[in-house]
Design an enzyme around this catalytic site. Structure first.
Site, short mmCIF file in Angstrom:
data_model
loop_
_atom_site.label_atom_id
_atom_site.label_comp_id
_atom_site.label_asym_id
_atom_site.label_seq_id
_atom_site.Cartn_x
_atom_site.Cartn_y
_atom_site.Cartn_z
N PRO A 88 3.88 -5.62 -0.47
CG PRO A 88 3.08 -7.28 0.45
CD PRO A 88 3.07 -6.43 -0.87
CD GLU A 115 -1.44 -15.13 -4.66
OE1 GLU A 115 -0.63 -15.06 -3.76
OE2 GLU A 115 -2.97 -15.35 -4.28
NE ARG A 153 -2.44 14.27 9.91
CZ ARG A 153 -1.48 14.93 10.46
NH1 ARG A 153 -0.23 14.60 10.24
NH2 ARG A 153 -1.63 15.13 11.73
CG ASP A 168 1.39 15.60 13.65
OD1 ASP A 168 0.75 16.04 14.86
OD2 ASP A 168 1.11 15.21 12.68
N1 4GX Z 1 1.72 -2.51 2.11
N2 4GX Z 1 -0.56 -6.10 -0.19
C1 4GX Z 1 -0.76 -5.61 -2.40
C2 4GX Z 1 -1.29 -7.70 -4.25
C3 4GX Z 1 0.50 -7.34 -4.78
C4 4GX Z 1 1.41 -8.18 -4.65
C5 4GX Z 1 2.47 -7.53 -4.99
C6 4GX Z 1 1.42 -5.96 -6.18
C7 4GX Z 1 2.52 -6.64 -5.98
C8 4GX Z 1 0.79 -4.45 1.21
C9 4GX Z 1 1.27 -3.83 2.22
C10 4GX Z 1 -0.02 -5.75 1.05
C11 4GX Z 1 -0.84 -7.45 -0.19
C12 4GX Z 1 -1.03 -5.25 -1.23
C13 4GX Z 1 -0.65 -7.87 -1.69
N3 4GX Z 1 0.31 -6.22 -5.46
N4 4GX Z 1 0.51 -3.22 0.20
N5 4GX Z 1 -1.14 -7.11 -2.80
N6 4GX Z 1 1.65 -4.58 3.37
O1 4GX Z 1 0.17 -6.49 1.94
O2 4GX Z 1 1.20 -2.19 0.92
#
Ligand code: 4GX
Length: 230
Positions: A88, A115, A153, A168
């Protein structure tokens, strides 16, 4: 393009990669995928991939060693492939970024869980961090699938020759115009007359107007970036 994915849940990728356009692209050797289980790169008898957070607090953190070792095991042949962490905290994924990634011959994607991952993975291993949106998933796997689907794609030959991914929505910077198919009248709701007219110039004009109106109503911020004639 070759794609390496690092994950704790390899089975999650069975569905999407065994279906539709993606499956066909693999069969036609336009793309290949290797899924690596991060747990296979542990050395202790319990195959530990996570541990408590230094400083305390709830939740576990992915240990750096298995992730570094997994990447290093595939890296020798991977040259200048970007090493992408789904998180995120990454830059917000877009069609623009999909196009950028489609130019590489190789991608490495890391799917975190819990986490998060040890900060040394961010600072000394990963070369790019991508988020698919401002919401919280349980792991990076679904985010990786979204990124891969949008990228694959765009690869030459993946879509049939009749469809160009460049037509698109979002490529042109506008939302799509409304589409209709038969019947011409359904429950009393008619297809717009112009679409039945056979007048291609008028149809084009109508579709372009509809695309602009729809974008104005639903995503006005996109209009600023769109390439519109005065
Ligand atoms: N877009 N998540 C990853 C665990 C995490 C946290 C910090 C690495 C660093 C998300 C999103 C997403 C939740 C995937 C936490 N891994 N990933 N996860 N939105 O919410 O890509």
């Amino acid at each position: 393009m070759h794609i390496d994915i690092l994950t704790l849940f390899p089975q999650m990728f069975d569905g999407p990669f065994g279906t539709g356009i993606f499956k066909r692209a693999v069969e036609r050797k336009l793309v290949s995928v290797n899924i690596h289980n991060i747990r296979d790169y542990t050395h202790d008898k319990h195959h530990t991939v996570d541990d408590y957070s230094y400083g305390g607090g709830a939740g576990m953190v992915l240990k750096p060693e298995p992730i570094f070792e997994a990447v290093e095991s595939i890296k020798p042949e991977s040259g200048e492939a970007p090493i992408i962490l789904l998180t995120p905290q990454g830059r917000l994924f877009s069609q623009q970024i999909a196009l950028e990634l489609s130019k590489y011959s190789r991608l490495i994607l890391i799917c975190g869980r819990y986490e998060g991952v040890d900060e040394r993975v961010h600072s000394h291993l990963v070369t790019d961090e991508i988020s698919i949106g401002d919401y919280v998933l349980s792991g990076g796997e679904l985010a990786a699938m979204v990124v891969i689907e949008a990228v694959v794609r765009l690869l030459p030959g993946v879509l049939g020759s009749e469809v160009s991914p460049l037509d698109d929505s979002h490529v042109a910077g506008l939302l799509e115009y409304p589409q209709y198919t038969r019947p011409a009248v359904y429950r009393g709701w008619s297809v717009p007359e112009v679409l039945l007219s056979g007048n291609h110039a008028q149809i084009s004009k109508w579709r372009h107007e509809q695309a602009i109106l729809r974008t104005l109503e639903r995503r006005p911020e996109l209009l600023d970036k769109a390439n519109l004639p005065k």
